[in-house]
Design a protein around this motif. Structure first.
Motif, PDB file in Angstrom:
ATOM      1  N   PHE A 172      21.457   1.365  58.608  1.00 42.05           N
ATOM      2  CA  PHE A 172      20.926   2.067  59.773  1.00 42.05           C
ATOM      3  C   PHE A 172      20.506   3.494  59.406  1.00 42.05           C
ATOM      4  CE2 PHE A 172      21.737   4.905  63.435  1.00 42.05           C
ATOM      5  CZ  PHE A 172      20.723   4.459  64.257  1.00 42.05           C
ATOM      6  N   ILE A 173      21.293   4.131  58.582  1.00 42.43           N
ATOM      7  CA  ILE A 173      20.931   5.485  58.129  1.00 42.43           C
ATOM      8  C   ILE A 173      19.577   5.438  57.406  1.00 42.43           C
ATOM      9  CG2 ILE A 173      21.576   7.399  56.610  1.00 42.43           C
ATOM     10  CD1 ILE A 173      24.517   6.696  57.166  1.00 42.43           C
ATOM     11  N   LYS A 202      17.296   3.271  57.776  1.00 42.55           N
ATOM     12  CA  LYS A 202      16.252   2.935  58.752  1.00 42.55           C
ATOM     13  C   LYS A 202      15.779   4.201  59.488  1.00 42.55           C
ATOM     14  CE  LYS A 202      15.643   0.443  62.962  1.00 42.55           C
ATOM     15  NZ  LYS A 202      16.431  -0.021  64.108  1.00 42.55           N
ATOM     16  N   GLN A 203      16.705   5.058  59.864  1.00 42.43           N
ATOM     17  CA  GLN A 203      16.309   6.298  60.531  1.00 42.43           C
ATOM     18  C   GLN A 203      15.495   7.183  59.579  1.00 42.43           C
ATOM     19  OE1 GLN A 203      16.485   5.674  63.832  1.00 42.43           O
ATOM     20  NE2 GLN A 203      17.312   7.706  64.239  1.00 42.43           N
ATOM     21  N   ARG A 224      12.061   5.971  59.476  1.00 44.37           N
ATOM     22  CA  ARG A 224      11.290   6.361  60.662  1.00 44.37           C
ATOM     23  C   ARG A 224      10.747   7.780  60.531  1.00 44.37           C
ATOM     24  NH1 ARG A 224      14.409   6.120  65.907  1.00 44.37           N
ATOM     25  NH2 ARG A 224      12.545   5.397  66.996  1.00 44.37           N
ATOM     26  N   VAL A 250      18.466  13.970  59.319  1.00 43.92           N
ATOM     27  CA  VAL A 250      18.283  12.648  59.927  1.00 43.92           C
ATOM     28  C   VAL A 250      19.363  11.686  59.421  1.00 43.92           C
ATOM     29  CG1 VAL A 250      16.741  10.643  59.996  1.00 43.92           C
ATOM     30  CG2 VAL A 250      15.831  12.944  60.401  1.00 43.92           C
ATOM     31  N   ALA A 292      22.086  10.164  61.794  1.00 41.88           N
ATOM     32  CA  ALA A 292      22.146   8.710  61.952  1.00 41.88           C
ATOM     33  C   ALA A 292      23.598   8.244  61.912  1.00 41.88           C
ATOM     34  CB  ALA A 292      21.333   8.028  60.855  1.00 41.88           C
ATOM     35  N   LEU A 310      24.860   9.021  65.277  1.00 47.13           N
ATOM     36  CA  LEU A 310      24.333   8.028  66.230  1.00 47.13           C
ATOM     37  C   LEU A 310      25.145   6.743  66.171  1.00 47.13           C
ATOM     38  CD1 LEU A 310      20.487   8.364  65.595  1.00 47.13           C
ATOM     39  CD2 LEU A 310      21.595   8.677  67.823  1.00 47.13           C
ATOM     40  N   ASP A 311      25.418   6.333  64.946  1.00 46.42           N
ATOM     41  CA  ASP A 311      26.163   5.099  64.706  1.00 46.42           C
ATOM     42  C   ASP A 311      27.568   5.210  65.311  1.00 46.42           C
ATOM     43  OD1 ASP A 311      26.700   2.612  63.621  1.00 46.42           O
ATOM     44  OD2 ASP A 311      27.122   3.380  61.615  1.00 46.42           O
ATOM     45  N   PRO A 337      12.991  10.560  65.146  1.00 46.62           N
ATOM     46  CA  PRO A 337      14.343  10.421  64.588  1.00 46.62           C
ATOM     47  C   PRO A 337      15.032  11.758  64.321  1.00 46.62           C
ATOM     48  CG  PRO A 337      12.661   9.815  62.963  1.00 46.62           C
ATOM     49  CD  PRO A 337      11.959   9.955  64.275  1.00 46.62           C
ATOM     50  N   ASP A 347      16.519  12.489  67.681  1.00 45.96           N
ATOM     51  CA  ASP A 347      17.700  11.612  67.746  1.00 45.96           C
ATOM     52  C   ASP A 347      18.888  12.233  67.008  1.00 45.96           C
ATOM     53  OD1 ASP A 347      16.589   9.429  69.117  1.00 45.96           O
ATOM     54  OD2 ASP A 347      16.098   8.318  67.282  1.00 45.96           O
ATOM     55  N   ALA A 348      18.608  12.670  65.786  1.00 45.91           N
ATOM     56  CA  ALA A 348      19.677  13.157  64.908  1.00 45.91           C
ATOM     57  C   ALA A 348      20.331  14.406  65.466  1.00 45.91           C
ATOM     58  CB  ALA A 348      19.109  13.444  63.513  1.00 45.91           C
TER      59      ALA A 348
END
Lengths: 350, 350, 350, 350
Positions: free
Chosen positions: B38-39, B41-42, B45, B133, B137, B140-141, B335, B338-339
């Motif tokens: 997932f990290i 993936k961010q 992005r 990011v 991430a 976020l997780d 992202p 998001d971060a």
């Protein structure tokens, strides 16, 4: 927490209806002789009841400095500002003890702390900004001695807005009306609008703009201590603030890069920019151009009408209309914006 | 300075064309097994070159964690994220050594430090956000494991804006197009607009909106550590950000109190508000409603046209058009928002 | 600067002969009902003139709390402690205005700030610790409610020292004599020693030891926020402190590892150590054993004899003997050590 | 947490047997050309295996700077120091996974975090100080350019101690022997003592003293940011440190005020003190005299003998003798004391 700043730290304490509100200003330059009358003047600009349109609460807001000043000069020790709460009528608030007023912080304080001083908003009242204004006035005074002037003013009330991006203003025009809007004609319209809102027992939001002149290039820090980030942070500490933008800000998002890039020029042995969409700050650091930003205030949450909401237990209730209803707080918020701006700029210069 | 946060601290280092960029994340909860895919993936992005419209620079942005993780679980020790700068062509920037690019931080860094790494913007490049990011991430997780979801998306490009205040969005729709705008029809128009801007060798600004769902009431602090103040501070750490507003924000200034006051209701054993002009935060503390804010990005300063400006000595020069010109960075900035949001929210929860 | 702590912050202001001294305690748990009489008691333990051997200055040291307390309970808002300076005779200090007293901070304040309040030491006076004692007493009270007890006591005066490493003491014995040394026989000798020093118009140093019982394992942080580092930092904030050691401390340097390694055992479902040379802290984190440390105080700089020194201009002068001469301040410093310890421990627990 | 300093911040990461250990130094003055060979030299002074008496672990400790340096000069951006862990044999530590070694931080990390990297002490290993030495060496280098010299040296090993208070030392004599004790005769005795301890598979403690020459009067802050408090705090960040004292320190507690008061004199247009029991700091601020302090190290916890202790479950076990046993780490700790001192002094000067 209740301390703001890195090298110049402001620590705030007090509640709306406690004995007093106060602040400790730490890191202020030593050997400076502050103009105490100027500090009082800024406090007078913030105090309630300056016009017939304002809240009924009467506070003289006389400040006292109990440390850090010796023989009229700062010593480098922390400066303690204290202001008594004179017009304290806690019993007026008994009916609010269990009530969550709409768009106030009653509910969130209750959730976080489980116990709160509900009288007049307690800790969440804008009353606690009075000593910030005093501390900030001392910073304004110091900055002035360094050639830096800060002009905050009301740029919008409701849908009445000053024209033009980054207008040139005459500082003296700000206090020409109680509205603190430098456009005297617009100020009159605003006054009418506020009268109307008052008659309708409603409240208005608006925008305070701020211009800082005389800051040299190179002040501030990049990345996580950007001057604009710190200004935003400080402004969001003021009650009812819901937005902040710098230079071209939100209006710039629909422009093209070619329209709003600030090209450098060289004039009188100094680098300047031909436009100032950057608002005087690039990469978090001042570029020597005037710093320019806007602060958005929502309409005051306290209105003169009954409102539906709930109490602590979740019962639906009708909140009585407030007798102390100020339809537009923006003119009184101008010296608060002055103060917080001065504290942030001085912090970055130390 | 280069550290952000109180209990969860992010320390950033690195320059656009140094060996690597990195960050140290301190205070992260122990005993958590992060989803490394997932990290990545961010990071993917955020990386350049995701569409034909984007900058030519190719970076794989593979991250490495060299501390704070043991047997797949966090240990409570600081976590070091490192990302190599692979596509480093420092010689491409020799012509910029003495030049002050319009609306970049070249001039202000020079003024503050007297010495700067000019290659690709050096420290002032958005490249340094890559490890943020990665760190974000992980936050976020973790938040997801606590039932908190953060959705950032492109809400406006140029003058093309999503309709409605605080729209309900389908999280899956965000990445349905490379634009990261959940309104698929609008996304197509935005795509055309970006094509045009690219053809005109110009750049576009826009707005990223962010919704945070699942935060309980009572998170954050009042006065000088308000959750909204910290969000604003964090957002202004992102390159090109010029504005921030919460809930009703700037659009609320022309409304009346009676229109935008959020009345409390009680439903499913919880206090809620019937509207959410407060944007989920009251008095600096979450009220349990979704947190909602907007971030204004100016048009990217780097454009594909020659521009007039000056060099260090003050000589008027014409800056060559940049070959690496990204007409709209907003999708890639999603992202990053998001971060930074995740880091601020998690900090407030610790 | 004048703020100490991470999650529990103490901000100090005031000077020896200003109107008042005060402190703001921020981050204290909400919903706690402090024992105000206990706070006053700790202040009484610190106040001058408790014995015939002490300084002549008489201060009642009545404290006032002007914020953060509502209906007898803390609200989570900052708590402001204020104490008036009643026995203020600034004119007594006119002769010291230009003088640099030996081993005082007159010279260094002058060098740093260029301007200082010279009256009774101004900001550098131990008088400013009075509100720290009040704030610390509230922390002591809270910790007690969590099963944590802090016992500071005089372990050495001049060359008269308690026997044994980490002695078991009866808390009630501490205040059995005005010396606050739990060994009553030694206390009598100390009393005689102080009488002698007073007669000789000289001063004595000594050691205050502190034991903290009831702290669970796992409190504190490693690396740069070690519990011992923070205790040391806090102790060095107290006037006249010149040394700090933890557990076996300086006495352990001449021992072998095999003699002072604290082996773990397991008893009553808890890990313990059979000895406690670590002083209850390992790697900066509490291990559940009593925390034990010592604080070294130099002899008070103010003595009753004339001393040679210089004035601001560098002229050799003879400083008059001080009329307000306290030959041994250690008993009065005991509640200050209590206070600072409580603040550090509580900070680490939040 | 893992960041130290106010204006000059050191952020540490890494574990003993991870891929690398590192540190980010933020706030370092720009435009300085560091002597990279000097940094390596300080790292070589810290590395294991410098004498036949030392631990067997071999590390080359070559550092790499990946940011903040451009064309050989600092840019004002954060400087990232990275050092690979080459001699990493994690499997050597499998038997320690469930064991709480006496006087190590195994138990407290486990209690705080519930999960730890047990290999070679993981995060609690002194290995993590290697990048601090690199960062501190850059600060030492900068201070030298400002006329400030820092001399740390071994003043005591076991019961072998240098004579005299605040001795005058020849800086070159420090590294004359691998013991880093400037008294060459004493160094030989120390060497014999260490041989004995090694033969007995035991360990020794000792004292490192530090002298700082060339700091002007007026550096540091009063009250809660005292230079001595910060030095103490920084020293307690070093593994095995259990005590700190300044100037006359613990030896001064049995003296009289008349003996240890530092009278001012005036010489060569400067105020000085005729004695230096204050250790160069008064009221937290430098007085222009040499700064002098001592740091007490307990005997290393790792010894070459089997020891009784418990495992995680509380079972009594016998810990095998460590094959990597260093009987006296003090000579290697000298550059760490140098480093932390330099970082604190430079922080106070910025």
């Amino acid at each position: 927490m209740n301390t703001l700043g890195e090298k110049l730290k402001l620590t705030s304490y007090g509640e709306s209806h406690g004995e007093s509100v106060g602040a400790v200003l730490d890191g202020f330059p030593s050997n400076f002789s502050p103009d105490l009358a100027f500090i009082q003047k800024q406090l007078d600009r913030r105090k309630p009841g300056q016009s017939h349109l304002s809240t009924a609460r009467k506070e003289e807001d006389l400040f006292k400095i109990t440390s850090g000043l010796f023989e009229g000069k700062t010593t480098g020790a922390p400066i303690h500002f204290s202001i008594k709460n004179k017009d304290s009528r806690p019993e007026d608030y008994d009916h609010l003890k269990e009530v969550y007023r709409p768009s106030h912080a009653d509910f969130t304080y209750e959730k976080k702390y489980g116990h709160r001083d509900h009288r007049g908003g307690g800790r969440s009242s804008a009353r606690i900004t009075a000593p910030w204004v005093a501390a900030g006035a001392m910073a304004l005074d110091y900055l002035k001695s360094q050639g830096i002037e800060i002009y905050s003013y009301v740029a919008q009330v409701g849908d009445l807005s000053m024209e033009g991006f980054f207008p040139e203003i005459d500082p003296k025009s700000i206090d020409a009306s109680f509205l603190r809007c430098p456009d005297s004609e617009l100020a009159e319209h605003m006054s009418v609008l506020i009268e109307e809102a008052k008659a309708e027992k409603d409240s208005l939001g608006g925008i305070i703009a701020c211009q800082v002149h005389g800051v040299d290039a190179g002040i501030g820090d990049p990345v996580f201590s950007k001057l604009n980030a710190k200004l935003a942070h400080a402004m969001f500490s003021i009650n009812a603030v819901k937005g902040f933008d710098l230079g071209g800000g939100f209006d710039m998002v629909s422009k093209r890069g070619s329209e709003v890039n600030d090209a450098f020029s060289f004039d009188q042995k100094k680098h300047r920019t031909s436009s100032n969409f950057s608002g005087g700050i690039q990469g978090g650091i001042s570029n020597g151009m005037p710093i320019f930003f806007r602060v958005a205030f929502k309409p005051t949450a306290t209105i003169g009408r009954p409102q539906n909401t709930t109490d602590k237990e979740g019962n639906a209730i009708t909140l009585e209309a407030s007798g102390r209803h100020d339809p537009c707080v923006l003119p009184r918020a101008v010296p608060i914006v002055d103060a917080m701006t001065a504290l942030v700029i001085l912090d970055a210069m130390l």
